[in-house]
Design a protein around this motif. Structure first.
Motif, short mmCIF file in Angstrom:
data_model
loop_
_atom_site.label_atom_id
_atom_site.label_comp_id
_atom_site.label_asym_id
_atom_site.label_seq_id
_atom_site.Cartn_x
_atom_site.Cartn_y
_atom_site.Cartn_z
N ARG A 1 -27.61 9.45 35.57
CA ARG A 1 -26.54 9.99 34.74
C ARG A 1 -26.83 9.79 33.26
O ARG A 1 -26.62 10.68 32.43
CB ARG A 1 -25.20 9.35 35.12
N MET B 1 -24.70 12.40 40.17
CA MET B 1 -25.70 11.44 39.74
C MET B 1 -25.05 10.10 39.44
O MET B 1 -23.89 10.05 39.01
CB MET B 1 -26.44 11.94 38.50
N ASN B 2 -25.81 9.03 39.63
CA ASN B 2 -25.30 7.70 39.38
C ASN B 2 -26.26 6.92 38.48
O ASN B 2 -27.45 7.23 38.40
CB ASN B 2 -25.12 6.91 40.69
N ASP C 1 -32.95 13.86 41.55
CA ASP C 1 -32.08 13.96 40.38
C ASP C 1 -32.81 14.62 39.21
O ASP C 1 -32.17 15.28 38.38
CB ASP C 1 -31.59 12.57 39.96
#
Length: 271
Positions: free
Chosen positions: A6, A1-2, A94
């Motif tokens: 995140r 995840m970014n 996500d």
């Protein structure tokens, strides 16, 4: 995840930790319900996109989730899901990954509460080694034509009564709902998560007023140095503490409050 995802996952993990640390919530039941929501949103792509749409208000998305899931899952699980959909996500998938992560952490927390977390970590590692060396078993567990019930039954015959309940639950969920991952990658991810959970020590910190971010960081660093392990702070505010802090780690209590010092002085004077 970014990026945003995140940060959203980190916040959700903290909410889950606070929930399972401070209450008598059934962590295994929480894991089952989070896994059920994971399966739902993994299957219903359009719903997942609505719940992660950045153009929609977070509260509106939370209300939609409550309407859809209310009555089907516990209030604690519904609150966790609501918090997730209020957050911003870099991509809709996500959200599902985060739900699955929370379900696994909840199962590991249940194992920790039962005193079997070390066993689970060891068994996940050993099962991964068995899979890598047994091509027939791997083929049976990853066969797309085999039914979910057949795979679950095979795992029951392999692990039932021979492994910790937490190990069986985690491996069964991975095998029956791999979500595009290889079995080896999934087992490695679970092993890392178990190791992370095992190294986590909870300190219940009570203070007269909320601690600043700087105070929390310094206290966390000091406790980590003292105990030699990563420390999670579960914070509570109690005006009766008067000043200073009281820290409890397991059965050990470190008293640093003004009220405790007053009581000590009174006892010395009385004697």
């Amino acid at each position: 995840m970014n990026g945003a995802s995140r940060e959203a996952l980190a916040a959700a993990r903290e909410r889950l930790d606070a929930l399972t640390d401070a209450t008598s919530v059934d962590a295994a039941k929480l894991a089952d319900e989070l896994a059920a929501v994971t399966a739902l949103l993994d299957r219903e792509v359009s719903l997942r996109r609505v719940l992660t749409d950045p153009a929609q208000a977070g509260e509106a998305k939370a209300e939609l989730a409550q309407r859809l899931l209310g009555g089907q899952i516990s209030g604690e699980t519904a609150d966790l899901v609501s918090g997730l959909v209020r957050s911003r996500w870099s991509q809709s998938r996500d959200l599902v990954d985060a739900l699955e992560d929370l379900a696994n952490i909840a199962d590991l927390t249940a194992a920790q509460q039962a005193g079997t977390l070390d066993d689970v970590e060891d068994e996940l590692f050993r099962f991964g080694r068995i899979i890598s060396s047994n091509t027939e078993l791997r083929a049976a567990l990853t066969n797309r034509k085999a039914s979910t019930s057949a795979k679950a039954e095979l795992l029951r015959s392999l692990l039932g009564g021979r492994a910790a309940r937490g190990t069986e639950r985690l491996v069964t969920r991975l095998v029956t709902a791999p979500r595009g991952r290889s079995l080896e990658a999934g087992l490695e991810s679970l092993s890392k998560l178990a190791a992370e959970r095992r190294d986590r020590v909870v300190a219940v910190v009570t203070s007269a007023v909320p601690l600043s971010d700087g105070q929390k960081q310094r206290l966390g660093a000091s406790l980590a140095k003292l105990y030699g392990r990563t420390m999670h702070l579960n914070l509570d505010v109690d005006p009766e503490v008067l000043g200073g802090i009281r820290v409890q780690v397991g059965d050990e209590v470190i008293n640093g409050s003004l009220a405790d010092r007053i009581d000590d002085a009174a006892r010395r004077m009385a004697s």
